[in-house]
Motif scaffolding. Structure first.
Motif, PDB file in Angstrom:
ATOM      1  N   ASP A 129       0.429  -1.257  -0.012  1.00 54.33           N
ATOM      2  CA  ASP A 129       0.134  -0.102   0.209  1.00 54.33           C
ATOM      3  C   ASP A 129       0.964   0.921   0.194  1.00 54.33           C
ATOM      4  OD1 ASP A 129      -2.731  -1.475   0.052  1.00 54.33           O
ATOM      5  OD2 ASP A 129      -2.466  -1.520   1.900  1.00 54.33           O
ATOM      6  N   ASP A 130       2.081   1.495   1.113  1.00 52.25           N
ATOM      7  CA  ASP A 130       2.851   2.288   0.221  1.00 52.25           C
ATOM      8  C   ASP A 130       4.170   1.783   0.860  1.00 52.25           C
ATOM      9  OD1 ASP A 130       3.468   5.050   0.643  1.00 52.25           O
ATOM     10  OD2 ASP A 130       3.448   4.863   3.148  1.00 52.25           O
ATOM     11  N   PHE A 131       5.092   2.897   0.321  1.00 56.50           N
ATOM     12  CA  PHE A 131       6.329   2.493   0.470  1.00 56.50           C
ATOM     13  C   PHE A 131       7.279   3.884  -0.338  1.00 56.50           C
ATOM     14  CE2 PHE A 131      10.325   1.477  -1.971  1.00 56.50           C
ATOM     15  CZ  PHE A 131      11.115  -0.107  -1.215  1.00 56.50           C
ATOM     16  N   SER A 132       7.156   4.362   0.487  1.00 54.90           N
ATOM     17  CA  SER A 132       7.577   5.724   0.266  1.00 54.90           C
ATOM     18  C   SER A 132       8.626   6.313   0.954  1.00 54.90           C
ATOM     19  CB  SER A 132       7.075   6.502  -0.161  1.00 54.90           C
ATOM     20  OG  SER A 132       6.006   7.623   1.387  1.00 54.90           O
ATOM     21  N   GLN A 133       9.840   7.739   0.835  1.00 56.42           N
ATOM     22  CA  GLN A 133      11.393   8.414   1.457  1.00 56.42           C
ATOM     23  C   GLN A 133       9.970   9.556   1.602  1.00 56.42           C
ATOM     24  OE1 GLN A 133      14.591   9.338  -0.034  1.00 56.42           O
ATOM     25  NE2 GLN A 133      15.634  10.130   2.047  1.00 56.42           N
ATOM     26  N   ASN A 134       9.409   9.834   2.963  1.00 55.93           N
ATOM     27  CA  ASN A 134       8.579  10.984   3.229  1.00 55.93           C
ATOM     28  C   ASN A 134       9.602  12.222   3.632  1.00 55.93           C
ATOM     29  OD1 ASN A 134       6.347  10.159   1.658  1.00 55.93           O
ATOM     30  ND2 ASN A 134       5.827   8.979   4.326  1.00 55.93           N
TER      31      ASN A 134
END
Length: 205
Positions: A129-134
């Protein structure tokens, strides 16, 4: 005046992150790195698990590409921006599939592919559902991974659970994001192992 300064600060950060490509510049390629020893409690908890079919991780089209993305939460959280000169060695979906299978096998689970499955074998399906650098600020970011795990047996859903982990990046760049995402993925693998260990009645002995 303040708005102008904020825009200038964002432009400066985008340039530092590689938002402005340099023609002919080489691309730096990242993966999750070597498989390190797992935490003892997770390995012990999974030691009694039997064979398990682990399907390829599915997810949105943005994760089926080698491009590395980041988000500036403080500027525009809805926009995923690509690094210009950094990329994954394979897609994030492939990285997650390889890492989760490796961690399960490391813990003593007999991991099988869908093509090797026998009738009645439990099947673990995973949806990213999510795979991110924030980026919370110009100097602070984290790698967040969210996976929805579904365990099936004989085509019937046994249980389903969503796992989310966020790890602070050691540096405000692609290298820091790659390491943080790898750490978050490893943490989720340990969470999944612990979850599977609570479902012994659903698995064949």
């Amino acid at each position: 005046m303040e708005s102008t300064l904020n825009k200038l600060a964002c432009i400066a950060l985008l340039a530092a992150l590689g938002g402005c490509a340099t023609k002919g510049a080489p691309t730096t390629v990242y993966d999750f790195g070597p498989l390190t020893p797992a935490a003892a409690p997770a390995a012990t908890a999974a030691a009694a698990l039997p064979a398990l079919v682990v399907a390829d991780v599915n997810g949105p089209a943005s994760l089926d590409s080698n491009r590395m993305y980041y988000r500036l939460l403080y500027a525009d959280a809805q926009q995923a921006r690509p690094y210009a000169q950094n990329a994954w060695s394979v897609t994030p979906l492939q990285l997650l599939t390889q890492r989760l299978r490796a961690r399960l096998a490391q813990a003593g689970v007999k991991v099988l592919a869908t093509t090797d499955a026998a009738v009645g074998m439990p099947v673990l399906r995973l949806e990213a559902d999510d795979f991110s650098q924030n980026f919370d600020s110009q100097a602070s970011s984290s790698g967040q991974v969210s996976l929805r795990a579904s365990l099936f047996r004989a085509h019937k859903l046994v249980d389903q659970k969503t796992f989310t982990r966020s790890t602070a990046a050691r540096s405000a760049d692609a290298a820091g994001g790659a390491r943080a995402l790898a750490d978050s993925s490893d943490a989720i693998a340990a969470d999944i192992l612990a979850w599977l260990n609570t479902l012994p009645a659903a698995l064949p002995q």
